[in-house]
Design an enzyme around this catalytic site. Sequence first.
Site, PDB file in Angstrom:
ATOM      1  N   ASN A 158     -88.050 -27.877  61.210  1.00 21.41           N
ATOM      2  CA  ASN A 158     -88.271 -29.191  61.824  1.00 21.41           C
ATOM      3  C   ASN A 158     -87.116 -30.144  61.513  1.00 21.41           C
ATOM      4  O   ASN A 158     -87.338 -31.267  61.067  1.00 21.41           O
ATOM      5  CB  ASN A 158     -89.593 -29.777  61.316  1.00 21.41           C
ATOM      6  CG  ASN A 158     -90.077 -30.938  62.164  1.00 21.41           C
ATOM      7  OD1 ASN A 158     -89.736 -31.050  63.344  1.00 21.41           O
ATOM      8  ND2 ASN A 158     -90.846 -31.811  61.568  1.00 21.41           N
ATOM      9  N   ARG A 163     -77.950 -32.363  60.376  1.00 17.24           N
ATOM     10  CA  ARG A 163     -78.588 -32.882  59.163  1.00 17.24           C
ATOM     11  C   ARG A 163     -78.799 -31.780  58.135  1.00 17.24           C
ATOM     12  O   ARG A 163     -78.655 -32.004  56.937  1.00 17.24           O
ATOM     13  CB  ARG A 163     -79.937 -33.532  59.521  1.00 17.24           C
ATOM     14  CG  ARG A 163     -80.600 -34.120  58.328  1.00 17.24           C
ATOM     15  CD  ARG A 163     -81.638 -35.173  58.662  1.00 17.24           C
ATOM     16  NE  ARG A 163     -82.254 -35.611  57.429  1.00 17.24           N
ATOM     17  CZ  ARG A 163     -83.468 -35.240  57.029  1.00 17.24           C
ATOM     18  NH1 ARG A 163     -84.199 -34.453  57.794  1.00 17.24           N
ATOM     19  NH2 ARG A 163     -83.930 -35.662  55.882  1.00 17.24           N
ATOM     20  N   LYS A 253     -91.346 -17.905  61.022  1.00 20.56           N
ATOM     21  CA  LYS A 253     -90.012 -18.074  61.606  1.00 20.56           C
ATOM     22  C   LYS A 253     -88.942 -18.061  60.525  1.00 20.56           C
ATOM     23  O   LYS A 253     -87.916 -17.383  60.648  1.00 20.56           O
ATOM     24  CB  LYS A 253     -89.962 -19.373  62.410  1.00 20.56           C
ATOM     25  CG  LYS A 253     -88.696 -19.550  63.211  1.00 20.56           C
ATOM     26  CD  LYS A 253     -87.676 -20.303  62.412  1.00 20.56           C
ATOM     27  CE  LYS A 253     -86.348 -20.326  63.134  1.00 20.56           C
ATOM     28  NZ  LYS A 253     -85.342 -21.038  62.308  1.00 20.56           N
ATOM     29  N   ASP A 272     -87.802 -19.380  67.329  1.00 19.51           N
ATOM     30  CA  ASP A 272     -87.820 -20.838  67.223  1.00 19.51           C
ATOM     31  C   ASP A 272     -88.029 -21.425  68.603  1.00 19.51           C
ATOM     32  O   ASP A 272     -88.287 -20.701  69.560  1.00 19.51           O
ATOM     33  CB  ASP A 272     -86.515 -21.342  66.595  1.00 19.51           C
ATOM     34  CG  ASP A 272     -85.317 -20.933  67.438  1.00 19.51           C
ATOM     35  OD1 ASP A 272     -85.315 -21.191  68.653  1.00 19.51           O
ATOM     36  OD2 ASP A 272     -84.385 -20.336  66.896  1.00 19.51           O
ATOM     37  N   GLN A 310     -81.306 -11.672  69.460  1.00 22.27           N
ATOM     38  CA  GLN A 310     -81.770 -13.037  69.214  1.00 22.27           C
ATOM     39  C   GLN A 310     -80.602 -13.980  69.039  1.00 22.27           C
ATOM     40  O   GLN A 310     -80.575 -15.078  69.597  1.00 22.27           O
ATOM     41  CB  GLN A 310     -82.667 -13.038  67.974  1.00 22.27           C
ATOM     42  CG  GLN A 310     -83.420 -14.316  67.724  1.00 22.27           C
ATOM     43  CD  GLN A 310     -82.659 -15.288  66.839  1.00 22.27           C
ATOM     44  OE1 GLN A 310     -81.538 -15.058  66.437  1.00 22.27           O
ATOM     45  NE2 GLN A 310     -83.287 -16.399  66.546  1.00 22.27           N
TER      46      GLN A 310
END
Length: 337
Positions: A158, A163, A253, A272, A310
């Site tokens: 999340n 960041r 995940k 994701d 992926q």
Amino acid sequence: MNEIMDIGRCLRSHEGVEARNRVEVLIPVGEFDVEATFESGQCFRWRRVRAGEYIGVIGRSAVHVQQVLQRALTDPLAPLSKARSGKALLVRLMGEMDPQEAEHAVIRYFDLSRDYPAILRRLRRDAAFARVAPRRAGIHILRQDPFEVVISFIISANNHIPRIRRILERLCARYGEAIRTPFGLVYTFPRPEVLAEARLADLRERCGLGYRDRYVWRTARAIAECSDFASWSEWPTPILRRRLLELDGVGEKVADCILLFGFHRLDAFPVDTWIARAMRELYFSDRMPRVREIRACAVERFGAYAGVAQQYLYAAFRARGRVARPSREAATAEEAL
DNA sequence: CTCCAGGCATGAG
DNA sequence: CTCATGCATGGA
């Protein structure tokens, strides 16, 4: 208190581990592309210094990596012909080691002995995949340090990639060991015991971890106290996966990311938001399947190399999404028409 | 201002 | 088991 810690940090930073030996290795790499690999979201700490040029850490050595054309290097006077010269990786390692073990470490880290073009050819037998995937096998799956991957992907949950990078930077600057390089200081990833000793408030406020502070702290402590973490790499994937899921902050995940990027289990398929979108569009004709369903579909289509698929899908859809996402101005401009 | 980001833990049903 | 909700933070 904080001032003292800051001074402590400054001293430690300026001491730095002096890089005595500098080993240089040049390795032909075929289709491998450093930039595509480093920007593919599997690692967060390589710093771009120029185009195709990065600085980072492998093991406990600071490393400078540069993608070059081999011919240009062996014969600088020869005309630069892209067609006739192979790609190569020029790697400078700063640390004490002999050239042979340096070369081995580089080949291992970038997974250069694996035939990615063959893997991509096999994956491209799937028509939908072939439609969106690139033709050249630029992205490799790196062999990163498992603990670094565990912590990195706990932080990734999340969160935005820029960041995530900044948080990890601060975490390493505070708890890792500084290494001096011609490009400035780089830091090793903190050892589990060091992170386990960190203060929660420090993790939250200084490193910007937010509510993930206790996940990182508890997991670091669990691994620090775990006597056999080094041998987790020998476990069968399903057992290892169950063990990873017991760590705080690790869900399905993140566990799959750790399996793929930290333990090189190339069949692991992290789902994701981007991959969910991609798979939905490619294989589920826009209906929204469950994550379980998506993983089963991937394993069926991509088998032992689902994780590689992926990575290529993730890169393709993220690149597409970034430009395609309509901005506010674009939307109003469109309405004006 | 709101929305979202390589989701997870937690609690309710 | 599935589902809903809150969550620190900061960039768009």
